[in-house]
Design an enzyme around this catalytic site. Sequence first.
Site, short mmCIF file in Angstrom:
data_model
loop_
_atom_site.label_atom_id
_atom_site.label_comp_id
_atom_site.label_asym_id
_atom_site.label_seq_id
_atom_site.Cartn_x
_atom_site.Cartn_y
_atom_site.Cartn_z
N LYS A 103 0.85 -1.20 0.00
CA LYS A 103 0.00 0.00 0.00
C LYS A 103 0.88 1.23 0.00
O LYS A 103 2.00 1.20 0.48
CB LYS A 103 -0.88 0.02 1.25
CG LYS A 103 -2.09 0.92 1.11
CD LYS A 103 -3.19 0.20 0.36
CE LYS A 103 -4.48 0.96 0.30
NZ LYS A 103 -5.58 0.05 -0.03
N ASN A 217 -15.44 6.90 -4.97
CA ASN A 217 -15.66 5.94 -6.06
C ASN A 217 -16.46 4.74 -5.58
O ASN A 217 -17.35 4.25 -6.26
CB ASN A 217 -14.30 5.50 -6.63
CG ASN A 217 -14.45 4.37 -7.63
OD1 ASN A 217 -15.21 4.48 -8.58
ND2 ASN A 217 -13.77 3.28 -7.40
N1 GLU Z 1 -7.27 0.46 -3.09
C1 GLU Z 1 -8.08 -0.69 -3.39
C2 GLU Z 1 -8.13 -1.63 -2.20
O1 GLU Z 1 -8.01 -1.21 -1.09
C3 GLU Z 1 -7.68 -1.36 -4.69
C4 GLU Z 1 -6.30 -1.88 -4.77
C5 GLU Z 1 -5.88 -2.34 -6.15
O2 GLU Z 1 -6.65 -2.24 -7.07
O3 GLU Z 1 -4.74 -2.79 -6.26
O4 GLU Z 1 -8.38 -2.79 -2.33
#
Ligand code: GLU
Length: 409
Positions: A103, A217
């Site tokens: 992340k 989103n």
């Molecule tokens: N930010 C999104 C999540 O928390 C998507 C992560 C991604 O698409 O790699 O799952």
Amino acid sequence: MTNPFENALRQLQGAARVGEFPGDLIEKLSRAEKEITVTIPVRMDDGTLRFFEGYRVQHCNWRGPYKGGIRFHPDADIDEVRALALWMTMKTAVSNIPMGGGKGGVVVDPKALSASELERLSRGFVRALWRDIGPQVDVPAPDVNTTPEIMAWMSDEYTKLSGDQTGATFTGKPVGQGGSEGRGTATGLGGFYVFDAVRERAGIEEGASIAIQGMGNVGGHAAEIFTAHGYKVVAMSDSKGGIYKEDGLDPKAVEKYKEEHRSLAGFPDAKEISNAELLELSVDVLVPAALENQITAENASRVSAKLILELANGPTTPEADEILHQRGIAVVPDILANAGGVIVSTLEWEQNLANEQWEEGKVLAKLKETLVPQADLIWQKATEKKIPLRVAAFMVALDRLASAQVQEG
Ligand code: GLU
């Protein structure tokens, strides 16, 4: 306790106590493999130079490249990004996709930047980080406040710096610029598929009432998708507050109103409520789709929904989980409920690597095929063992991680 990383560790330990896992496994997953902190210098429109702090936490890559979004938020910090990275490892394992967990975060209020400042910040983050990412290394994506346009800037910057032409290092790009059909709605739609798979077993009627916290989103699309399937979205909110209407809101009209007025206040025929009130509404399903630590020891006893569908990451604290479990309120955990985003991201990555562009129908069919069997498996496990869905989901993930683990000599 509101430190998200401590909460994530408590969830991990909770699952470790119920299942039989090698001690090493839990020890290894309790820390990230690599943590990167960068300084991003950005020339502002007024000519001054400002410095932003950014992070990328690479938690675990046993099952594939590190994978997870980048968040732009004034309250982003390393412990939050650590927690989100750990959850990504669990989420990709629950989804059974060939990805690990990572992340990113940048400490910034993107609403206070102009479009060109935002572009320079996005490109600057990639300049600071590009040697540590790549299609087979680490594949970032959007998260809170990061858009397809931002992914396009980042992907372009990465291509220039690395010479890699696949476009497979960032997912969540706009369709037409290497993005996949279906990625925009994927998290909300995946959440609906999971909900639909467990609905009957959770004792919820078709057309039930829903309250959704958050209009980014994820929350925005979820509101539209639930409404399109005949559910009654009675409450919606943004970061400033929410609105309630007993016979149901029209999410598209709410979105439009928010765009015009920059706020939900004054939306016709609806009652204004706070975010705290939204969480306690008497509805069938509560959908937190904003930030962490919303349902806590303080308010969990007042939640009146029958089911909580976690489209945000980490909205429920471990103390709240316990209270909700005792009260018989099912919590469909983030690492299952919001996995649709990373699943379609992975399909985007596959399309980029194969230089293909799939039709929306194909993408959505694959999303459903990937997610629904996992929802069934986790529901079954939780029922059999009389454990919360979150514990069952962690156990499924840990089993898969245990098989992927490389043993040290
Ligand atoms: N930010 C999104 C999540 O928390 C998507 C992560 C991604 O698409 O790699 O799952």
